[in-house]
Design a protein around this motif. Structure first.
Motif, PDB file in Angstrom:
ATOM      1  N   ALA A 154       0.830  -1.208   0.000  1.00 34.60           N
ATOM      2  CA  ALA A 154       0.000   0.000   0.000  1.00 34.60           C
ATOM      3  C   ALA A 154       0.861   1.255   0.000  1.00 34.60           C
ATOM      4  O   ALA A 154       0.556   2.243  -0.685  1.00 34.60           O
ATOM      5  CB  ALA A 154      -0.937  -0.010   1.209  1.00 34.60           C
ATOM      6  N   ILE A 155       1.949   1.241   0.760  1.00 33.12           N
ATOM      7  CA  ILE A 155       2.870   2.379   0.788  1.00 33.12           C
ATOM      8  C   ILE A 155       3.494   2.597  -0.582  1.00 33.12           C
ATOM      9  O   ILE A 155       3.570   3.722  -1.086  1.00 33.12           O
ATOM     10  CB  ILE A 155       3.955   2.160   1.865  1.00 33.12           C
ATOM     11  N   HIS A 156       3.933   1.522  -1.212  1.00 34.97           N
ATOM     12  CA  HIS A 156       4.515   1.641  -2.545  1.00 34.97           C
ATOM     13  C   HIS A 156       3.519   2.247  -3.527  1.00 34.97           C
ATOM     14  O   HIS A 156       3.857   3.168  -4.286  1.00 34.97           O
ATOM     15  CB  HIS A 156       4.951   0.267  -3.048  1.00 34.97           C
ATOM     16  N   LEU A 157       2.306   1.744  -3.529  1.00 37.86           N
ATOM     17  CA  LEU A 157       1.302   2.254  -4.463  1.00 37.86           C
ATOM     18  C   LEU A 157       0.970   3.717  -4.196  1.00 37.86           C
ATOM     19  O   LEU A 157       0.743   4.492  -5.123  1.00 37.86           O
ATOM     20  CB  LEU A 157       0.038   1.392  -4.385  1.00 37.86           C
ATOM     21  N   ARG A 158       0.954   4.093  -2.918  1.00 38.24           N
ATOM     22  CA  ARG A 158       0.643   5.490  -2.560  1.00 38.24           C
ATOM     23  C   ARG A 158       1.640   6.459  -3.169  1.00 38.24           C
ATOM     24  O   ARG A 158       1.273   7.575  -3.567  1.00 38.24           O
ATOM     25  CB  ARG A 158       0.632   5.621  -1.030  1.00 38.24           C
ATOM     26  N   PHE A 159       2.901   6.028  -3.287  1.00 37.39           N
ATOM     27  CA  PHE A 159       3.940   6.961  -3.731  1.00 37.39           C
ATOM     28  C   PHE A 159       4.518   6.615  -5.099  1.00 37.39           C
ATOM     29  O   PHE A 159       5.653   6.969  -5.425  1.00 37.39           O
ATOM     30  CB  PHE A 159       5.043   7.041  -2.675  1.00 37.39           C
ATOM     31  N   GLY A 160       3.728   5.936  -5.916  1.00 32.64           N
ATOM     32  CA  GLY A 160       4.083   5.724  -7.310  1.00 32.64           C
ATOM     33  C   GLY A 160       5.119   4.660  -7.570  1.00 32.64           C
ATOM     34  O   GLY A 160       5.774   4.671  -8.620  1.00 32.64           O
ATOM     35  N   LEU A 161       5.275   3.711  -6.640  1.00 32.73           N
ATOM     36  CA  LEU A 161       6.215   2.613  -6.807  1.00 32.73           C
ATOM     37  C   LEU A 161       5.461   1.330  -7.140  1.00 32.73           C
ATOM     38  O   LEU A 161       4.288   1.202  -6.809  1.00 32.73           O
ATOM     39  CB  LEU A 161       7.027   2.408  -5.518  1.00 32.73           C
ATOM     40  N   PRO A 162       6.132   0.359  -7.770  1.00 35.74           N
ATOM     41  CA  PRO A 162       5.470  -0.930  -7.982  1.00 35.74           C
ATOM     42  C   PRO A 162       5.126  -1.588  -6.650  1.00 35.74           C
ATOM     43  O   PRO A 162       5.897  -1.466  -5.682  1.00 35.74           O
ATOM     44  CB  PRO A 162       6.538  -1.755  -8.729  1.00 35.74           C
ATOM     45  N   ALA A 163       4.002  -2.258  -6.596  1.00 36.39           N
ATOM     46  CA  ALA A 163       3.607  -2.938  -5.356  1.00 36.39           C
ATOM     47  C   ALA A 163       4.693  -3.903  -4.904  1.00 36.39           C
ATOM     48  O   ALA A 163       5.007  -4.003  -3.712  1.00 36.39           O
ATOM     49  CB  ALA A 163       2.288  -3.675  -5.562  1.00 36.39           C
ATOM     50  N   VAL A 164       5.282  -4.619  -5.879  1.00 35.24           N
ATOM     51  CA  VAL A 164       6.381  -5.546  -5.602  1.00 35.24           C
ATOM     52  C   VAL A 164       7.597  -5.069  -6.385  1.00 35.24           C
ATOM     53  O   VAL A 164       7.520  -4.897  -7.605  1.00 35.24           O
ATOM     54  CB  VAL A 164       6.009  -6.987  -5.999  1.00 35.24           C
ATOM     55  N   LEU A 165       8.702  -4.852  -5.708  1.00 36.96           N
ATOM     56  CA  LEU A 165       9.901  -4.330  -6.360  1.00 36.96           C
ATOM     57  C   LEU A 165      10.604  -5.422  -7.166  1.00 36.96           C
ATOM     58  O   LEU A 165      10.521  -6.610  -6.833  1.00 36.96           O
ATOM     59  CB  LEU A 165      10.867  -3.787  -5.307  1.00 36.96           C
ATOM     60  N   PRO A 166      11.346  -5.039  -8.203  1.00 36.67           N
ATOM     61  CA  PRO A 166      12.158  -6.016  -8.941  1.00 36.67           C
ATOM     62  C   PRO A 166      13.165  -6.692  -8.012  1.00 36.67           C
ATOM     63  O   PRO A 166      13.700  -6.067  -7.094  1.00 36.67           O
ATOM     64  CB  PRO A 166      12.875  -5.157  -9.992  1.00 36.67           C
ATOM     65  N   ALA A 167      13.424  -7.957  -8.279  1.00 31.88           N
ATOM     66  CA  ALA A 167      14.313  -8.737  -7.411  1.00 31.88           C
ATOM     67  C   ALA A 167      15.692  -8.107  -7.229  1.00 31.88           C
ATOM     68  O   ALA A 167      16.208  -8.073  -6.108  1.00 31.88           O
ATOM     69  CB  ALA A 167      14.433 -10.164  -7.950  1.00 31.88           C
ATOM     70  N   PRO A 168      16.348  -7.577  -8.284  1.00 35.10           N
ATOM     71  CA  PRO A 168      17.666  -6.968  -8.072  1.00 35.10           C
ATOM     72  C   PRO A 168      17.621  -5.743  -7.154  1.00 35.10           C
ATOM     73  O   PRO A 168      18.565  -5.494  -6.406  1.00 35.10           O
ATOM     74  CB  PRO A 168      18.100  -6.578  -9.485  1.00 35.10           C
ATOM     75  N   VAL A 169      16.520  -5.000  -7.217  1.00 37.26           N
ATOM     76  CA  VAL A 169      16.370  -3.827  -6.348  1.00 37.26           C
ATOM     77  C   VAL A 169      16.183  -4.267  -4.897  1.00 37.26           C
ATOM     78  O   VAL A 169      16.806  -3.728  -3.973  1.00 37.26           O
ATOM     79  CB  VAL A 169      15.192  -2.950  -6.817  1.00 37.26           C
ATOM     80  N   LEU A 170      15.326  -5.264  -4.698  1.00 37.63           N
ATOM     81  CA  LEU A 170      15.129  -5.808  -3.351  1.00 37.63           C
ATOM     82  C   LEU A 170      16.443  -6.319  -2.770  1.00 37.63           C
ATOM     83  O   LEU A 170      16.754  -6.080  -1.590  1.00 37.63           O
ATOM     84  CB  LEU A 170      14.116  -6.952  -3.382  1.00 37.63           C
ATOM     85  N   LYS A 171      17.238  -6.998  -3.581  1.00 42.45           N
ATOM     86  CA  LYS A 171      18.518  -7.534  -3.132  1.00 42.45           C
ATOM     87  C   LYS A 171      19.465  -6.419  -2.719  1.00 42.45           C
ATOM     88  O   LYS A 171      20.145  -6.506  -1.688  1.00 42.45           O
ATOM     89  CB  LYS A 171      19.147  -8.379  -4.241  1.00 42.45           C
ATOM     90  N   ALA A 172      19.505  -5.347  -3.506  1.00 43.43           N
ATOM     91  CA  ALA A 172      20.387  -4.220  -3.190  1.00 43.43           C
ATOM     92  C   ALA A 172      19.964  -3.528  -1.897  1.00 43.43           C
ATOM     93  O   ALA A 172      20.810  -3.161  -1.068  1.00 43.43           O
ATOM     94  CB  ALA A 172      20.390  -3.233  -4.353  1.00 43.43           C
ATOM     95  N   ILE A 173      18.661  -3.333  -1.725  1.00 45.05           N
ATOM     96  CA  ILE A 173      18.164  -2.688  -0.509  1.00 45.05           C
ATOM     97  C   ILE A 173      18.445  -3.558   0.707  1.00 45.05           C
ATOM     98  O   ILE A 173      18.858  -3.059   1.766  1.00 45.05           O
ATOM     99  CB  ILE A 173      16.661  -2.360  -0.645  1.00 45.05           C
ATOM    100  N   LYS A 174      18.233  -4.861   0.561  1.00 44.51           N
ATOM    101  CA  LYS A 174      18.500  -5.769   1.669  1.00 44.51           C
ATOM    102  C   LYS A 174      19.971  -5.751   2.051  1.00 44.51           C
ATOM    103  O   LYS A 174      20.316  -5.799   3.249  1.00 44.51           O
ATOM    104  CB  LYS A 174      18.070  -7.189   1.297  1.00 44.51           C
ATOM    105  N   ALA A 175      20.860  -5.673   1.057  1.00 48.30           N
ATOM    106  CA  ALA A 175      22.293  -5.609   1.350  1.00 48.30           C
ATOM    107  C   ALA A 175      22.633  -4.348   2.139  1.00 48.30           C
ATOM    108  O   ALA A 175      23.415  -4.391   3.106  1.00 48.30           O
ATOM    109  CB  ALA A 175      23.089  -5.665   0.050  1.00 48.30           C
ATOM    110  N   ALA A 176      22.055  -3.212   1.751  1.00 48.75           N
ATOM    111  CA  ALA A 176      22.301  -1.960   2.479  1.00 48.75           C
ATOM    112  C   ALA A 176      21.686  -2.012   3.878  1.00 48.75           C
ATOM    113  O   ALA A 176      22.251  -1.465   4.835  1.00 48.75           O
ATOM    114  CB  ALA A 176      21.726  -0.786   1.693  1.00 48.75           C
TER     115      ALA A 176
END
Length: 207
Positions: free
Chosen positions: A115-137
């Motif tokens: 819901a937060i992602h959709l509210r601010f113009g992001l995909p509901a589910v992020l691409p896997a490489p993006v999720l991986k990068a965020i998790k690493a940080a």
């Protein structure tokens, strides 16, 4: 016989919004509520050094500043800033307690994040490489928070969060800031990134 009253599953926000935890609507999410809440939610159950609690908002700013994205798209930087967004509603539950609670907590968290992602113009589910990068940080910040603020040894932190790769710099500062200060910083950075997302431009202001 009087029927039992259904339990309340929504929270009233200072903005006046009423957010349903079981079926959160993007229309009931305001960034001011997120910034206010995350600046007052303590990481590590408050078991950190310093005059102030080390907040989820401060952690989120560090993650966004240090994330190494596959492409420097402002949407993914905004996603990094908001990666712990649901915690403005449900708090920062430490990993051991998440393990005990199990799947219901995760389901609520995922619904709120979408819901937060959709509210601010992001995909509901992020691409896997993006999720991986965020998790690493996220894990990099957790390692340094654990060793510099939360009393973990480097061995313990390395076992739970992974040791930082060689050449990856540590966050410049982890000194906990007052809630009012970090709330303003979070909101300011959100607005910088939100302008770029709306414009579809490059993150020339990325730090």
């Amino acid at each position: 016989m009087r029927a039992e009253k259904a339990p309340r599953v929504w929270q009233r926000m200072l903005s006046g919004r009423r957010l349903d935890l079981l079926d959160p609507s993007p229309l009931d999410i305001e960034v001011e509520d997120i910034a206010h809440g995350l600046a007052r939610v303590a990481r590590w159950n408050g078991q950190t050094r310093g005059e102030h609690a080390f907040s989820v908002a401060q952690h989120s700013l560090i993650v966004e500043a240090n994330v190494r994205l596959p492409e420097d798209d402002p949407r993914w930087r905004l996603a990094a800033l908001l990666h712990d967004g649901p915690e403005y509603v449900i708090g920062d539950m430490i990993s051991p307690f998440k393990s005990i609670v199990g799947g219901d907590y995760k389901l609520v968290e995922e619904r709120l994040q979408r819901a937060i992602h959709l509210r601010f113009g992001l995909p509901a589910v992020l691409p896997a490489p993006v999720l991986k990068a965020i998790k690493a940080a996220d894990r990099l910040s957790a390692y340094h928070e654990a060793t510099r603020l939360a009393g973990f040894s480097t061995e313990e932190a390395g076992a739970f969060f992974g040791r930082p790769a060689e050449g990856v710099p540590a966050p410049a500062t982890l000194e906990p800031k007052p809630a009012e200060v970090v709330g303003r910083l979070f909101l300011a950075r959100f607005r910088e990134l939100d302008v770029l997302v709306r414009a579809g431009g490059a993150t020339s202001g990325a730090r």
